[in-house]
Design an enzyme around this catalytic site. Structure first.
Site, PDB file in Angstrom:
ATOM      1  N   VAL A  11      57.234 -52.351  21.868  1.00 33.97           N
ATOM      2  CA  VAL A  11      57.465 -51.157  21.053  1.00 33.97           C
ATOM      3  C   VAL A  11      58.888 -51.120  20.506  1.00 33.97           C
ATOM      4  CG1 VAL A  11      57.744 -48.648  21.242  1.00 33.97           C
ATOM      5  CG2 VAL A  11      55.671 -49.740  22.041  1.00 33.97           C
ATOM      6  N   GLU A 155      49.244 -53.515  19.792  1.00 30.32           N
ATOM      7  CA  GLU A 155      49.715 -54.899  19.781  1.00 30.32           C
ATOM      8  C   GLU A 155      48.796 -55.714  18.879  1.00 30.32           C
ATOM      9  OE1 GLU A 155      50.411 -56.469  23.718  1.00 30.32           O
ATOM     10  OE2 GLU A 155      51.332 -54.579  24.318  1.00 30.32           O
ATOM     11  N   LYS A 207      49.765 -37.926  23.205  1.00 30.58           N
ATOM     12  CA  LYS A 207      49.775 -39.390  23.347  1.00 30.58           C
ATOM     13  C   LYS A 207      48.778 -39.832  24.428  1.00 30.58           C
ATOM     14  CE  LYS A 207      50.688 -43.627  23.362  1.00 30.58           C
ATOM     15  NZ  LYS A 207      50.268 -44.548  22.327  1.00 30.58           N
ATOM     16  N   ASN A 211      45.007 -41.875  23.979  1.00 31.65           N
ATOM     17  CA  ASN A 211      44.612 -43.105  24.685  1.00 31.65           C
ATOM     18  C   ASN A 211      43.403 -42.873  25.579  1.00 31.65           C
ATOM     19  OD1 ASN A 211      46.458 -44.708  23.443  1.00 31.65           O
ATOM     20  ND2 ASN A 211      47.776 -45.023  25.208  1.00 31.65           N
ATOM     21  N   PHE A 252      36.476 -48.555  17.639  1.00 34.19           N
ATOM     22  CA  PHE A 252      36.478 -48.523  19.117  1.00 34.19           C
ATOM     23  C   PHE A 252      35.088 -48.367  19.702  1.00 34.19           C
ATOM     24  CE2 PHE A 252      40.704 -48.901  20.964  1.00 34.19           C
ATOM     25  CZ  PHE A 252      41.377 -49.191  19.783  1.00 34.19           C
ATOM     26  N   LEU A 253      34.127 -48.999  19.039  1.00 32.58           N
ATOM     27  CA  LEU A 253      32.763 -49.014  19.561  1.00 32.58           C
ATOM     28  C   LEU A 253      32.314 -50.459  19.766  1.00 32.58           C
ATOM     29  CD1 LEU A 253      31.040 -46.118  17.535  1.00 32.58           C
ATOM     30  CD2 LEU A 253      31.729 -46.114  19.941  1.00 32.58           C
ATOM     31  N   HIS A 254      33.253 -51.326  20.106  1.00 31.25           N
ATOM     32  CA  HIS A 254      32.898 -52.715  20.390  1.00 31.25           C
ATOM     33  C   HIS A 254      32.766 -52.895  21.897  1.00 31.25           C
ATOM     34  CE1 HIS A 254      33.709 -53.685  16.242  1.00 31.25           C
ATOM     35  NE2 HIS A 254      34.873 -53.094  16.355  1.00 31.25           N
ATOM     36  N   CYS A 263      48.575 -50.420  28.254  1.00 29.94           N
ATOM     37  CA  CYS A 263      48.588 -48.976  27.986  1.00 29.94           C
ATOM     38  C   CYS A 263      47.378 -48.206  28.494  1.00 29.94           C
ATOM     39  CB  CYS A 263      48.786 -48.758  26.496  1.00 29.94           C
ATOM     40  SG  CYS A 263      50.396 -49.391  26.005  1.00 29.94           S
ATOM     41  N   LYS A 324      43.524 -58.746  24.424  1.00 29.62           N
ATOM     42  CA  LYS A 324      42.975 -58.634  23.074  1.00 29.62           C
ATOM     43  C   LYS A 324      43.566 -59.784  22.265  1.00 29.62           C
ATOM     44  CE  LYS A 324      44.910 -55.627  20.231  1.00 29.62           C
ATOM     45  NZ  LYS A 324      45.407 -54.375  19.634  1.00 29.62           N
TER      46      LYS A 324
HETATM   47  P1  NAD Z   1      57.922 -53.853  27.521  1.00 30.35           P
HETATM   48  O1  NAD Z   1      57.814 -54.010  28.974  1.00 30.35           O
HETATM   49  O2  NAD Z   1      57.378 -54.885  26.592  1.00 30.35           O
HETATM   50  O3  NAD Z   1      59.456 -53.652  27.097  1.00 30.35           O
HETATM   51  C1  NAD Z   1      60.349 -52.807  27.754  1.00 30.35           C
HETATM   52  C2  NAD Z   1      61.764 -53.389  27.585  1.00 30.35           C
HETATM   53  O4  NAD Z   1      62.714 -52.428  28.038  1.00 30.35           O
HETATM   54  C3  NAD Z   1      62.002 -54.670  28.407  1.00 30.35           C
HETATM   55  O5  NAD Z   1      62.456 -55.700  27.556  1.00 30.35           O
HETATM   56  C4  NAD Z   1      63.095 -54.248  29.418  1.00 30.35           C
HETATM   57  O6  NAD Z   1      64.009 -55.282  29.733  1.00 30.35           O
HETATM   58  C5  NAD Z   1      63.782 -53.133  28.665  1.00 30.35           C
HETATM   59  N1  NAD Z   1      64.530 -52.192  29.526  1.00 30.35           N
HETATM   60  C6  NAD Z   1      64.120 -51.572  30.643  1.00 30.35           C
HETATM   61  N2  NAD Z   1      65.078 -50.757  31.112  1.00 30.35           N
HETATM   62  C7  NAD Z   1      66.129 -50.868  30.262  1.00 30.35           C
HETATM   63  C8  NAD Z   1      67.408 -50.266  30.194  1.00 30.35           C
HETATM   64  N3  NAD Z   1      67.841 -49.371  31.095  1.00 30.35           N
HETATM   65  N4  NAD Z   1      68.219 -50.612  29.179  1.00 30.35           N
HETATM   66  C9  NAD Z   1      67.833 -51.503  28.250  1.00 30.35           C
HETATM   67  N5  NAD Z   1      66.619 -52.089  28.263  1.00 30.35           N
HETATM   68  C10 NAD Z   1      65.778 -51.779  29.254  1.00 30.35           C
HETATM   69  O7  NAD Z   1      57.259 -52.428  27.211  1.00 30.35           O
HETATM   70  P2  NAD Z   1      56.420 -51.998  25.919  1.00 30.35           P
HETATM   71  O8  NAD Z   1      55.065 -52.606  25.952  1.00 30.35           O
HETATM   72  O9  NAD Z   1      57.277 -52.151  24.707  1.00 30.35           O
HETATM   73  O10 NAD Z   1      56.220 -50.437  26.221  1.00 30.35           O
HETATM   74  C11 NAD Z   1      57.323 -49.541  26.195  1.00 30.35           C
HETATM   75  C12 NAD Z   1      56.774 -48.113  26.219  1.00 30.35           C
HETATM   76  O11 NAD Z   1      56.042 -47.859  25.010  1.00 30.35           O
HETATM   77  C13 NAD Z   1      55.797 -47.802  27.348  1.00 30.35           C
HETATM   78  O12 NAD Z   1      55.984 -46.472  27.750  1.00 30.35           O
HETATM   79  C14 NAD Z   1      54.440 -47.953  26.711  1.00 30.35           C
HETATM   80  O13 NAD Z   1      53.449 -47.173  27.320  1.00 30.35           O
HETATM   81  C15 NAD Z   1      54.708 -47.431  25.312  1.00 30.35           C
HETATM   82  N6  NAD Z   1      53.823 -47.975  24.280  1.00 30.35           N
HETATM   83  C16 NAD Z   1      53.532 -49.312  24.277  1.00 30.35           C
HETATM   84  C17 NAD Z   1      52.709 -49.826  23.266  1.00 30.35           C
HETATM   85  C18 NAD Z   1      52.340 -51.284  23.239  1.00 30.35           C
HETATM   86  O14 NAD Z   1      51.521 -51.638  22.406  1.00 30.35           O
HETATM   87  N7  NAD Z   1      52.871 -52.132  24.099  1.00 30.35           N
HETATM   88  C19 NAD Z   1      52.233 -48.971  22.244  1.00 30.35           C
HETATM   89  C20 NAD Z   1      52.585 -47.618  22.277  1.00 30.35           C
HETATM   90  C21 NAD Z   1      53.391 -47.120  23.295  1.00 30.35           C
HETATM   91  C1  UGA Z   2      46.328 -49.030  22.440  1.00 28.41           C
HETATM   92  C2  UGA Z   2      46.059 -47.987  21.344  1.00 28.41           C
HETATM   93  O1  UGA Z   2      45.053 -48.484  20.457  1.00 28.41           O
HETATM   94  C3  UGA Z   2      47.334 -47.704  20.559  1.00 28.41           C
HETATM   95  O2  UGA Z   2      47.083 -46.666  19.604  1.00 28.41           O
HETATM   96  C4  UGA Z   2      48.422 -47.233  21.530  1.00 28.41           C
HETATM   97  O3  UGA Z   2      49.637 -47.028  20.855  1.00 28.41           O
HETATM   98  C5  UGA Z   2      48.627 -48.292  22.600  1.00 28.41           C
HETATM   99  O4  UGA Z   2      47.361 -48.540  23.284  1.00 28.41           O
HETATM  100  C6  UGA Z   2      49.613 -47.791  23.603  1.00 28.41           C
HETATM  101  O5  UGA Z   2      49.657 -46.614  23.920  1.00 28.41           O
HETATM  102  O6  UGA Z   2      50.362 -48.606  24.054  1.00 28.41           O
HETATM  103  P1  UGA Z   2      46.614 -51.688  22.503  1.00 28.41           P
HETATM  104  O7  UGA Z   2      46.617 -51.512  23.987  1.00 28.41           O
HETATM  105  O8  UGA Z   2      47.642 -52.543  21.863  1.00 28.41           O
HETATM  106  O9  UGA Z   2      46.726 -50.237  21.808  1.00 28.41           O
HETATM  107  O10 UGA Z   2      45.226 -52.310  22.078  1.00 28.41           O
HETATM  108  P2  UGA Z   2      43.781 -51.776  21.623  1.00 28.41           P
HETATM  109  O11 UGA Z   2      43.440 -52.421  20.350  1.00 28.41           O
HETATM  110  O12 UGA Z   2      43.680 -50.306  21.676  1.00 28.41           O
HETATM  111  O13 UGA Z   2      42.859 -52.411  22.769  1.00 28.41           O
HETATM  112  C7  UGA Z   2      42.951 -51.964  24.115  1.00 28.41           C
HETATM  113  C8  UGA Z   2      41.836 -52.569  24.933  1.00 28.41           C
HETATM  114  O14 UGA Z   2      40.573 -52.014  24.572  1.00 28.41           O
HETATM  115  C9  UGA Z   2      41.676 -54.091  24.764  1.00 28.41           C
HETATM  116  O15 UGA Z   2      41.423 -54.683  26.016  1.00 28.41           O
HETATM  117  C10 UGA Z   2      40.475 -54.241  23.851  1.00 28.41           C
HETATM  118  O16 UGA Z   2      39.782 -55.433  24.036  1.00 28.41           O
HETATM  119  C11 UGA Z   2      39.644 -53.046  24.300  1.00 28.41           C
HETATM  120  N1  UGA Z   2      38.714 -52.579  23.240  1.00 28.41           N
HETATM  121  C12 UGA Z   2      39.209 -52.004  22.123  1.00 28.41           C
HETATM  122  C13 UGA Z   2      37.352 -52.741  23.432  1.00 28.41           C
HETATM  123  O17 UGA Z   2      36.887 -53.273  24.457  1.00 28.41           O
HETATM  124  N2  UGA Z   2      36.504 -52.269  22.456  1.00 28.41           N
HETATM  125  C14 UGA Z   2      36.960 -51.662  21.324  1.00 28.41           C
HETATM  126  O18 UGA Z   2      36.132 -51.253  20.491  1.00 28.41           O
HETATM  127  C15 UGA Z   2      38.343 -51.538  21.158  1.00 28.41           C
END
Ligand code: NAD
Ligand code: UGA
Length: 454
Positions: A11, A155, A207, A211, A252-254, A263, A324
């Site tokens: 993120v 992602e 949020k 999810n 999201f119906l797969h 997440c 995924k």
């Molecule tokens: P991530 O684990 O990929 O990245 C987190 C980063 O923060 C790491 O690189 C870590 O080293 C760094 N970090 C931790 N503590 C720190 C500090 N004190 N100072 C500086 N850097 C620090 O996590 P992510 O997947 O990017 O998720 C981050 C947040 O966003 C989570 O709360 C997650 O739920 C939310 N989110 C993630 C996604 C996604 O698709 N991955 C989508 C929406 C929301």
């Molecule tokens: C999900 C949400 O889609 C994002 O909107 C949100 O920001 C993110 O979580 C988050 O909060 O971090 P992500 O986890 O990247 O995003 O991936 P998705 O595409 O949502 O898939 C999540 C899981 O559900 C995967 O394992 C995927 O295979 C599964 N999925 C998704 C299904 O089995 N069927 C579907 O129809 C859709």
């Protein structure tokens, strides 16, 4: 406008690069020195399509920098984003906020001038208020406001999701901060993206509710797919028919082997905790979680059943281990539950994933890794598709079959047409699809006979 992004993960990196693309000056801070060093060399610590080009362009334009030290960036920032991890806390399933509060502590001494501090991480209701209290205690002199700006990107399509969001959500109860956030997102609102302002609690809860609802859709279609198998219906047709109803929607119906990722599992678990603590239990969502856990075990059971009930001496080829496609992320992927069960039951497992191998090698000991998809079929009694990477769709099924010892194809993402697989001599098992006459029944096993390993 100067932005300080704390956290260079999925993120933080995507958001930092996209804000820089809007023209803002962004300093991205991560406490992992090797991550910052590789970003400075132009090497991406994660796989996300298009991210390398976007970062390279903005670094070259002088709009994006990477550092481990927060001091200078925080001092000049108008907005500081917290984009650190909020993983599931061991023991009680709640969100672990230690990274958030550590980052707040790192930040506090350096705030200078009016600064908006905003969470991008997914945090439980009330966290903005707690951050504010902590900062007030650390910096009674500080001029700041705390907002909630949850991120909805996925992602694999993160840049597109960020640049063309369904909505931007800002929880804010400070007028000056609202003005700053409106300015920040002007490049998106000019392109007609709705930028919504709500109470901080509403943004934080929305949020998790989003999810949880998406997870519910997936568990719903997974259960419907089991029913389809029993009654001779095809889940793809059912999903497509109900999805045309705009009140339901076709996304999201797969059906598949259960949802995973960094997440849904943790956020479903955390909202369940929040609801219980507030004496408003979310029984529906608790069931969603349960259905998903059982789903993964049932997939392992299907594989065992298709192979005649025991796995000793069997070779299983696996296509895809990431949760995924288009990501290297394997956090909470169904492969992490299914593959250890296959190994534990005595199978030899050969896997291929276009991006997941690096993390897979650490998390899945005992797997033989292949360098290409076809190689996973070599000598296999069964081939299992766990992730729907596009490159698998184009595989030559006859060649796959010719490399196998057996003929079973368990397509847990329904990427192949059953008739094509059967024409290539494979015995096809999809999800929620009627079995072709003559094929063995490896459908829903009723109750899972399998326990999680590890
Ligand atoms: P991530 O684990 O990929 O990245 C987190 C980063 O923060 C790491 O690189 C870590 O080293 C760094 N970090 C931790 N503590 C720190 C500090 N004190 N100072 C500086 N850097 C620090 O996590 P992510 O997947 O990017 O998720 C981050 C947040 O966003 C989570 O709360 C997650 O739920 C939310 N989110 C993630 C996604 C996604 O698709 N991955 C989508 C929406 C929301
Ligand atoms: C999900 C949400 O889609 C994002 O909107 C949100 O920001 C993110 O979580 C988050 O909060 O971090 P992500 O986890 O990247 O995003 O991936 P998705 O595409 O949502 O898939 C999540 C899981 O559900 C995967 O394992 C995927 O295979 C599964 N999925 C998704 C299904 O089995 N069927 C579907 O129809 C859709």
């Amino acid at each position: 406008m100067r932005i300080c992004m704390i956290g260079a993960g999925y993120v933080g990196l995507v958001s930092a690069a996209c804000f820089a693309e809007f023209g803002w000056r962004v300093d991205c801070i991560d406490k992992q020195p090797q991550r910052v060093a590789s970003l400075r060399r132009g090497e991406m610590p994660i796989y996300e399509p298009g991210l390398d080009d976007l970062i390279e362009r903005n670094v070259r334009a002088g709009r994006l920098t990477f550092d481990t030290d927060i001091a200078a960036a925080a001092a000049v920032a108008d907005i500081v984003f917290l984009a650190v991890g909020t993983p599931m806390r061991r023991g009680d399933g709640h969100a672990d906020l230690s990274y958030i509060f550590d980052a707040v502590d790192d930040l506090a001494p350096h705030i200078s001038g009016f600064t908006v501090i905003t969470t991008k991480s997914t945090v439980p209701v009330g966290t903005s208020r707690r951050i504010e209290q902590r900062l007030r205690a650390l910096r009674p002199d500080g001029e700041f406001a705390v907002c909630s700006n949850p991120e909805f990107l996925r992602e694999g399509s993160a840049i597109e999701d960020f640049m063309r969001p369904d909505r931007v959500l800002v929880g804010c109860d400070d007028e000056r901060a609202e003005e700053v956030m409106r300015r920040l997102y002007k490049p998106l609102s000019l392109r007609d993206a709705p930028v919504m302002f709500t109470a901080r609690e509403s943004a934080e809860l929305a949020k998790y509710a989003a999810n949880a609802f998406l997870a519910l859709k997936i568990s719903f279609i997974n259960e419907i797919s089991d029913l389809c198998e029993k009654v001779g219906a095809d889940v793809q047709e059912v999903a497509s028919a109900i999805g045309r109803d705009r009140r339901i929607g076709d996304k999201f119906l797969h059906p598949g082997p259960g949802y995973g990722g960094s997440c849904f599992p943790k956020d479903v678990s955390a909202i369940i905790r929040t609801a219980r603590e507030n004496r408003a239990p979310l029984t529906l969502i608790e069931t969603v979680h349960h259905v998903n856990e059982e789903r993964k075990l049932d997939m392992a059971q299907r594989i065992r059943k298709a192979l005649g009930g025991h796995l000793e001496g069997k070779t299983i080829g696996v296509l895809g281990i990431t949760f995924k496609p288009n990501t290297d992320d394997i956090r909470e992927a169904s492969s992490l539950t299914i593959l250890p069960i296959l190994l534990h039951d005595g199978a030899r497992v050969r896997a291929y994933d276009p991006q997941g191998r690096k993390h897979g090698e650490e998390a899945l000991p005992g797997i033989e890794w292949c360098d290409q998809a076809l190689a996973a079929a070599d000598g296999a009694d069964a081939l299992v598709v766990l992730t729907e990477w596009n490159e698998f769709r184009a595989l030559d099924l006859e060649e796959l079959k010719s490399r196998m010892r057996g003929s079973i194809l368990l397509d847990m993402r329904n990427i192949f047409r059953p008739q094509d697989a059967e024409a290539a001599g494979l015995t096809y098992h999809g999800i929620g699809r009627p079995q072709i006459a003559g094929s063995a029944d490896a459908g829903h096993s009723g109750e899972p006979l399998i326990q999680k390993v590890g």
